[in-house]
Motif scaffolding. Structure first.
Motif, PDB file in Angstrom:
ATOM      1  N   UNK A 104       0.857  -1.185   0.000  1.00 47.54           N
ATOM      2  CA  UNK A 104       0.000   0.000   0.000  1.00 47.54           C
ATOM      3  C   UNK A 104       0.894   1.237   0.000  1.00 47.54           C
ATOM      4  N   UNK A 105       0.524   2.253  -0.782  1.00 49.31           N
ATOM      5  CA  UNK A 105       1.430   3.363  -1.074  1.00 49.31           C
ATOM      6  C   UNK A 105       1.976   4.055   0.165  1.00 49.31           C
ATOM      7  N   UNK A 106       1.106   4.410   1.106  1.00 50.05           N
ATOM      8  CA  UNK A 106       1.588   5.158   2.271  1.00 50.05           C
ATOM      9  C   UNK A 106       2.353   4.257   3.235  1.00 50.05           C
ATOM     10  N   UNK A 107       1.957   2.979   3.342  1.00 46.80           N
ATOM     11  CA  UNK A 107       2.717   2.039   4.157  1.00 46.80           C
ATOM     12  C   UNK A 107       4.100   1.812   3.585  1.00 46.80           C
ATOM     13  N   UNK A 108       4.190   1.804   2.253  1.00 49.04           N
ATOM     14  CA  UNK A 108       5.472   1.677   1.571  1.00 49.04           C
ATOM     15  C   UNK A 108       6.384   2.851   1.927  1.00 49.04           C
ATOM     16  N   UNK A 109       5.820   4.064   1.925  1.00 47.65           N
ATOM     17  CA  UNK A 109       6.622   5.255   2.242  1.00 47.65           C
ATOM     18  C   UNK A 109       7.078   5.241   3.698  1.00 47.65           C
ATOM     19  N   UNK A 110       6.217   4.773   4.601  1.00 45.00           N
ATOM     20  CA  UNK A 110       6.613   4.671   6.009  1.00 45.00           C
ATOM     21  C   UNK A 110       7.799   3.731   6.161  1.00 45.00           C
ATOM     22  N   UNK A 111       7.750   2.594   5.454  1.00 43.99           N
ATOM     23  CA  UNK A 111       8.855   1.644   5.499  1.00 43.99           C
ATOM     24  C   UNK A 111      10.117   2.245   4.884  1.00 43.99           C
ATOM     25  N   UNK A 112       9.948   2.989   3.804  1.00 42.91           N
ATOM     26  CA  UNK A 112      11.077   3.617   3.124  1.00 42.91           C
ATOM     27  C   UNK A 112      11.773   4.637   4.030  1.00 42.91           C
ATOM     28  N   UNK A 113      11.011   5.238   4.936  1.00 40.73           N
ATOM     29  CA  UNK A 113      11.571   6.199   5.887  1.00 40.73           C
ATOM     30  C   UNK A 113      12.230   5.506   7.077  1.00 40.73           C
ATOM     31  N   UNK A 114      12.174   4.169   7.111  1.00 38.58           N
ATOM     32  CA  UNK A 114      12.780   3.422   8.207  1.00 38.58           C
ATOM     33  C   UNK A 114      11.855   3.205   9.378  1.00 38.58           C
ATOM     34  N   UNK A 115      10.566   3.499   9.201  1.00 35.40           N
ATOM     35  CA  UNK A 115       9.588   3.325  10.273  1.00 35.40           C
ATOM     36  C   UNK A 115       8.836   2.012  10.091  1.00 35.40           C
ATOM     37  N   UNK A 116       8.011   1.684  11.068  1.00 37.59           N
ATOM     38  CA  UNK A 116       7.124   0.537  10.920  1.00 37.59           C
ATOM     39  C   UNK A 116       6.198   0.795   9.732  1.00 37.59           C
ATOM     40  N   UNK A 117       5.952  -0.240   8.933  1.00 38.34           N
ATOM     41  CA  UNK A 117       5.201  -0.053   7.694  1.00 38.34           C
ATOM     42  C   UNK A 117       3.716   0.126   7.895  1.00 38.34           C
ATOM     43  N   UNK A 118       3.323   1.168   8.601  1.00 42.18           N
ATOM     44  CA  UNK A 118       1.912   1.464   8.828  1.00 42.18           C
ATOM     45  C   UNK A 118       1.369   2.366   7.717  1.00 42.18           C
ATOM     46  N   UNK A 169       6.795  11.157   1.032  1.00 41.41           N
ATOM     47  CA  UNK A 169       8.071  10.719   1.588  1.00 41.41           C
ATOM     48  C   UNK A 169       8.830  11.899   2.177  1.00 41.41           C
ATOM     49  N   UNK A 170       9.241  11.755   3.426  1.00 41.30           N
ATOM     50  CA  UNK A 170       9.950  12.827   4.149  1.00 41.30           C
ATOM     51  C   UNK A 170       9.162  14.145   4.099  1.00 41.30           C
ATOM     52  N   UNK A 171       7.813  14.017   4.071  1.00 38.71           N
ATOM     53  CA  UNK A 171       6.887  15.158   4.039  1.00 38.71           C
ATOM     54  C   UNK A 171       7.025  16.012   2.780  1.00 38.71           C
ATOM     55  N   UNK A 172       7.584  15.409   1.731  1.00 39.35           N
ATOM     56  CA  UNK A 172       7.680  16.100   0.445  1.00 39.35           C
ATOM     57  C   UNK A 172       6.624  15.535  -0.503  1.00 39.35           C
TER      58      UNK A 172
END
Length: 349
Positions: free
Chosen positions: A91-105, A118-121
């Motif tokens: 899922x797009x936003x969960x993917x970005x959370x994981x990409x930021x090094x966070x839990x993939x929520x 990503x990174x609020x950009x």
């Protein structure tokens, strides 16, 4: 991420045509004035990752990535990032959370990812196959692309088909193509000469079609939608006569329960509840009202979670129960499957 069971078309692009993806992402990034681009790839995809990374390295060496692409003022850095294998990270936003090094929520929206991603950009997220189409469209024109498919659904789609099919694999299918012709001619029909019992058209999140319902359906969004299902992720699973649909639903609900990230109560508790119910039915302790309970839990999950995973578990459950409820009733009444022989779906499914 391509975590949908039965879906492996993007993997084919990454393994066999990684330069196509790199070039397409370069074109898209130039059009959108993007400075940083990422390919999020499953950690299990070792060969696809190595092929993609080699293509990226070659693009840097050729001056197609980095500062001053082709002597212009445009620059792009492209990073291949390996995830940890979570289904929800598709899922797009969960993917970005994981990409930021966070839990993939997954994240609540608004704000939309194109406003704050990503990174609020501002961030654009697309599928590998979608992006890979860009180079051909730019090179040959939109009219060329629209010459394939139908007026309302132009183009083609890669379809990964597995299960009890004679010739599994990845096929490029033109929208509007007869589904029965694809299955029985291009894919060689069912393995072992068995009849088609059911078809999952686009990954396990799409509603199942019976073998009879496949006749007259064409492979496009409108026709599959009218038949009660959808194109989905292009992950088609063919199911032969002799397969126990009770066992099949048990496998699917175990998957959804295991892969729920647990952030949303309806999905976290609902998928677990459904999994326990189907396990109880298979163990011979089920009741007929359990079937209505599965439908009701699916209904209450629909639209009540941040991402669509709770919905997807419900779609799979309601779809199978609507078409094969008699098999569930037989198991509850007799404590065993009505099918003579239980077939395994296969490694890809």
């Amino acid at each position: 991420d391509e975590g949908e069971p039965g879906t492996f078309k993007d993997r084919w692009i990454l393994e066999h045509a990684p330069h196509l993806l790199v070039e397409s992402m370069l074109i898209v990034s130039y059009a959108l004035e993007v400075r940083h681009a990422f390919v999020y790839i499953r950690g299990e995809f070792d060969l696809p990752y190595r092929r993609l990374q080699a293509a990226i390295d070659e693009a840097y060496d050729a001056g197609l990535l980095g500062e001053g692409v082709l002597g212009t003022g445009f620059g792009l850095d492209l990073v291949a990032y390996r995830g940890a294998g979570s289904y929800v990270c598709g899922e797009a936003s969960g993917l970005l959370s994981s990409l930021e090094g966070k839990r993939g929520y997954p994240r609540n929206r608004p704000p939309r990812l194109t406003v704050q991603g990503l990174y609020k950009r501002p961030t654009v997220v697309n599928n590998v196959e979608t992006l890979a189409n860009v180079t051909g469209i730019v090179a040959n024109g939109a009219d060329w692309y629209r010459s394939f498919g139908t007026a309302k659904c132009p183009g083609t789609q890669l379809v990964s088909i597995s299960g009890h099919i004679a010739k599994p694999g990845v096929y490029e299918v033109e929208y509007g193509y007869p589904l029965a012709k694809f299955l029985y001619e291009d894919c060689g029909g069912m393995a072992g000469g068995r009849k088609l019992k059911a078809l999952i058209p686009g990954g396990i999140s799409t509603k199942v079609l019976t073998g009879a319902e496949v006749e007259g359906v064409t492979y496009d969004h409108q026709s599959l939608g009218a038949a009660g299902s959808s194109v989905g992720s292009g992950g088609m699973v063919a199911i032969a006569e002799g397969t126990c649909m009770v066992r099949l639903l048990q496998v699917l609900l175990r998957f959804y329960h295991h892969e729920s990230c647990g952030q949303c109560t309806p999905c976290r508790d609902g998928t677990g509840w459904m999994h326990r119910i189907i396990d109880r039915i298979v163990a011979g302790r089920g009741h007929l009202d359990d079937l209505d309970r599965l439908v009701e839990i699916s209904r209450r999950n629909d639209g009540t979670t941040i991402c669509g995973m709770g919905d997807a578990a419900g779609y799979a459950t309601v779809g199978i129960l609507a078409k094969f409820r008699d098999e569930f009733e037989y198991w509850i009444e007799h404590g065993r499957s009505r099918c003579d022989g239980v077939l395994e779906i296969g490694a890809h499914a």
